[in-house]
Structure formats: C-alpha cells, structure tokens
Scaffold this active site. Sequence first.
Site, PDB file in Angstrom:
ATOM      1  N   ARG A  47     -92.977 -50.238 -95.660  1.00  0.00           N
ATOM      2  CA  ARG A  47     -91.971 -48.935 -96.069  1.00  0.00           C
ATOM      3  C   ARG A  47     -90.716 -49.507 -95.135  1.00  0.00           C
ATOM      4  O   ARG A  47     -89.618 -49.331 -95.320  1.00  0.00           O
ATOM      5  CB  ARG A  47     -92.548 -47.577 -95.389  1.00  0.00           C
ATOM      6  CG  ARG A  47     -91.315 -46.945 -95.132  1.00  0.00           C
ATOM      7  CD  ARG A  47     -91.891 -45.244 -95.304  1.00  0.00           C
ATOM      8  NE  ARG A  47     -93.187 -45.014 -94.515  1.00  0.00           N
ATOM      9  CZ  ARG A  47     -93.011 -44.911 -93.222  1.00  0.00           C
ATOM     10  NH1 ARG A  47     -92.228 -45.079 -92.603  1.00  0.00           N
ATOM     11  NH2 ARG A  47     -94.285 -44.743 -92.643  1.00  0.00           N
ATOM     12  N   TYR A  99     -70.422 -37.060-109.166  1.00  0.00           N
ATOM     13  CA  TYR A  99     -71.495 -36.957-109.932  1.00  0.00           C
ATOM     14  C   TYR A  99     -72.169 -35.493-109.787  1.00  0.00           C
ATOM     15  O   TYR A  99     -72.247 -35.035-108.578  1.00  0.00           O
ATOM     16  CB  TYR A  99     -72.566 -37.956-109.524  1.00  0.00           C
ATOM     17  CG  TYR A  99     -73.831 -38.242-110.191  1.00  0.00           C
ATOM     18  CD1 TYR A  99     -73.978 -38.136-111.400  1.00  0.00           C
ATOM     19  CD2 TYR A  99     -74.979 -37.851-109.411  1.00  0.00           C
ATOM     20  CE1 TYR A  99     -75.314 -38.355-112.155  1.00  0.00           C
ATOM     21  CE2 TYR A  99     -76.206 -37.966-109.944  1.00  0.00           C
ATOM     22  CZ  TYR A  99     -76.368 -38.092-111.436  1.00  0.00           C
ATOM     23  OH  TYR A  99     -77.768 -38.029-111.704  1.00  0.00           O
ATOM     24  N   ASP A 177     -69.014 -44.137-103.894  1.00  0.00           N
ATOM     25  CA  ASP A 177     -69.841 -44.266-104.951  1.00  0.00           C
ATOM     26  C   ASP A 177     -69.232 -45.214-105.984  1.00  0.00           C
ATOM     27  O   ASP A 177     -68.643 -45.124-106.765  1.00  0.00           O
ATOM     28  CB  ASP A 177     -70.262 -42.714-105.480  1.00  0.00           C
ATOM     29  CG  ASP A 177     -71.588 -43.065-106.577  1.00  0.00           C
ATOM     30  OD1 ASP A 177     -71.660 -44.040-106.971  1.00  0.00           O
ATOM     31  OD2 ASP A 177     -72.126 -42.144-106.731  1.00  0.00           O
ATOM     32  N   LYS A 202     -78.350 -47.833-113.110  1.00  0.00           N
ATOM     33  CA  LYS A 202     -77.250 -47.987-113.894  1.00  0.00           C
ATOM     34  C   LYS A 202     -76.782 -49.535-114.249  1.00  0.00           C
ATOM     35  O   LYS A 202     -77.772 -50.323-114.520  1.00  0.00           O
ATOM     36  CB  LYS A 202     -75.977 -47.260-113.702  1.00  0.00           C
ATOM     37  CG  LYS A 202     -76.415 -45.741-113.179  1.00  0.00           C
ATOM     38  CD  LYS A 202     -76.877 -44.759-113.985  1.00  0.00           C
ATOM     39  CE  LYS A 202     -77.357 -43.483-113.443  1.00  0.00           C
ATOM     40  NZ  LYS A 202     -76.494 -42.714-112.639  1.00  0.00           N
TER      41      LYS A 202
HETATM   42  C1  PLP Z   1     -76.703 -41.742-111.804  1.00  0.00           C
HETATM   43  C2  PLP Z   1     -75.556 -41.703-110.519  1.00  0.00           C
HETATM   44  C3  PLP Z   1     -76.004 -41.236-109.479  1.00  0.00           C
HETATM   45  C4  PLP Z   1     -77.638 -40.788-109.024  1.00  0.00           C
HETATM   46  O1  PLP Z   1     -78.436 -42.015-109.164  1.00  0.00           O
HETATM   47  P1  PLP Z   1     -80.017 -41.965-109.492  1.00  0.00           P
HETATM   48  O2  PLP Z   1     -80.288 -43.238-109.542  1.00  0.00           O
HETATM   49  O3  PLP Z   1     -80.032 -41.265-110.970  1.00  0.00           O
HETATM   50  O4  PLP Z   1     -80.920 -41.156-108.469  1.00  0.00           O
HETATM   51  C5  PLP Z   1     -75.204 -41.093-108.425  1.00  0.00           C
HETATM   52  N1  PLP Z   1     -73.966 -41.402-108.613  1.00  0.00           N
HETATM   53  C6  PLP Z   1     -73.652 -41.690-109.908  1.00  0.00           C
HETATM   54  C7  PLP Z   1     -72.073 -41.945-110.029  1.00  0.00           C
HETATM   55  C8  PLP Z   1     -74.366 -41.852-110.816  1.00  0.00           C
HETATM   56  O5  PLP Z   1     -74.002 -42.047-112.183  1.00  0.00           O
END
Ligand code: PLP
Length: 389
Positions: A47, A99, A177, A202
């Site tokens: 971990r 988001y 982000d 993504k």
């Molecule tokens: C999908 C997404 C998240 C969250 O990520 P997860 O892997 O689904 O927890 C955060 N910010 C953006 C811009 C996203 O597209």
Amino acid sequence: MKFATLAVHAGQRPDPQTGAVNVAVSLTSTFQMDGIGKLRNGFEYARSDNPSRRALETTIAALEGGKHALSFASGQAASTAVLDLLEPNDEIVTTSNIYGGTYRLFHKVYQKYGITVRVAEKTTPESIQAALSEKTVLVWTESPSNPLLTLLDLAETAERIQKFRNKKGEKPLLLVDNTFPSPAFQNPLALGADIVSHSCTKYIGGHSDVIGGAVVVNDETLWQQLKFYQNAGGAVQGPMDCYLLQRGLRTLPLRMKKHEENAYRVAEFLRGHAQVEEVFFPGFEDFPNHQLVAKQMRGLPGIVSFKIRGDLETVHRFFAGLRLFILAESLGGVESLLCHPASMTHAALPESERQKVGITDNLIRLSMGIEDADDLIDDLQNALEIVNN
Ligand SMILES: *Cc1c(COP(=O)(O)O)cnc(C)c1O
C-alpha cells in the site's frame, strides 16, 4: 528526451535482473525485511509503495514534466487525497465548469467537514482572483472543461494567485485537472500550477479497461503530504492496473493525434448540419479564448460537445439511431463514446446549477475514438437524419 520517447522509456527500462523489457506486475502485498527497520530494496508494504506503482508514477511524472507523481485507484481517489490536505474553515475557489463528480465531492463530502467552496463568477483568471478570500487554500480548475470545453488561461491564473496570501500566510495551491488534454497536450506545472490531477481512466489508460487516477507535483513537502494521505487513505492503484496504464501510456502520443484529428473532422461536420444548434470545440477560430489553444496546449483532446436542435425526445431518437458511437459514461478510449451530460456525468449538479452552466437537456458530448473519421461522420449523419423522420 522528447515526449514520445519518455512515454515508451521513462520508468520502464528492462529489468536489470531478468532483462524483461516490460515492468513486472508486482503481485505481492508485502516485502521481506533484513531486520527490524531494515528494508531490503526500499519496499515494505505494497500500500505504501511497490515496484509496479513506482514505475507508473515515474512515467506519469516524466510525462507531466513534474518531479513526483502518485497514483490512485481512481481519479476521485486522487482528488480525495488532495482535499485531505484541507482543514475545517478552509475554502476552495473553483469555477462552475468542473467535472460533476468533483462538484459532488466538494459539496456532499468535504463541505460537511467544514470546508467551504466558492465558485468564481466567470471562468476567467480575473474572476478567480476576485473570488480569493483569506480562507482560500486551494484553487481548483479544469481547462478545457468538462463538458463545454471552456478554456482558462492557466499561466495568468497562476500569476494572479502568486502574490496572494491567505490568513495562514500561504499562497493558495493551484490545481489543474488535466484529464481532458492529457500530459501529451498540456503540462500545467510548467504554466505555474502546483498540482496536476488526472483521471487515468480516460486518455492515459486509453482503452476503457482501467479506473485510475494520479496527481503530479514538483514541491517536495507537498509530495510528502500527499504521499502520507495516499498511504493513510489507501485508495491506491493495484499492480495489474498500473501495468495496464503504463501500457496505455506508451501509445498516448499516437492516440492523442488521432483523437484530435477525428475531433476536428467531426466538429466541422456537425457545425455544418441543420439539425445541430451549437457546437463546442476549442479548435474553431471563433470559439471563446481560442488563442489559448496555441498559447498553452500542443493539441486538442478528441472531445466535441454539441446541442441538437430539439428536446430530450430528440436526443433519445438520435441515440437510438447511432450504430457506431456507444452510449456510455467516460471518454478517452480507442472506441468512440457519447454521453448525455445532464443525466450522466453532471447528474450530481442540481438542475438550476446545470442550467446556469449551460448543461441543457439537448447537450451531447462526443468522445472520438481512433476509428476512421469517415465512419464516425457517417454514423452521426445517419442518426441526425433519423431524428427528422
Ligand atoms: C472522469 C473524470 C474524473 C474522475 O475520475 P474517475 O477515474 O472516474 O474517478 C475527474 N475529472 C475529470 C475531468 C474526469 O473526466
């Protein structure tokens, strides 16, 4: 070394013991010690740190041009570790274009621990600066934003925060982000951000087969603090997922180019279609702040959002007419997906908030895969025709 080279080699040189060219999936939860307090190779318990995760973190840090990366079980887990830095009465300044899951985390989870959220009136550096208060410890931004692709000048935002001091005498941290552009097309640390966050689910993973997240920082103290929360909270990326993400990263530069190319083609097509009311794509020269694409990005992600002429019923008919685009949450995979932000990614926002931001019922977000653009356009064309019949 250049980006494409780092994507293949950073953190993933052949194993010195076996010569294996791929990083081994380290399936162990714990590591033998040589004596009390004596770690053999720096690893103690998986971990806290393990070879698979360390390799992935090395790659991600290199690609973001950062000193340190930490990887988590999801983008949300990465965000959570950042929010764990905050204390009661601290304030987050953000924009309305974020988001939906981040909005939910702020309002439904951290607000109850006495952390307040102030939303800048507009998604501009001036407006963000104006929203700073003596309580502000964190500024949370996204550019291009989800799902309307609003662009924010990141260097100017960083500069405007630079001289500000909160009541603790600290400069608020600027988080970007960077999920949408991916490290291939934008590196916010170089633009003055303190923390870069990713949903690796993504573009980084790129094959719709892993949920993952990461943060990248330069500052040693900040890294140690985040590492503490990563270990304390324990929402870490598993070794198999680390391997898959690292494999995905190797082709990130290639994939991003194709996603981008498809986005330009599809955006142009949609803009010329009578059934389409409005297209959101930063590549258009008349898109608000279009000049920021050249200023702070090396390319555009394969995302195009648009408003279909009609209502929710029209959207249903359009979705039913598609044969190639897959209706699903998420984005950034090799296959083209589409989603309905109002009921899916941004369902966590109250209706009034959605309307204010512009996430209307006729808004559709497309994530271009790496298929042939002609086939994507054919699919959209057919479905848009069905809508009329
Ligand atoms: C999908 C997404 C998240 C969250 O990520 P997860 O892997 O689904 O927890 C955060 N910010 C953006 C811009 C996203 O597209």
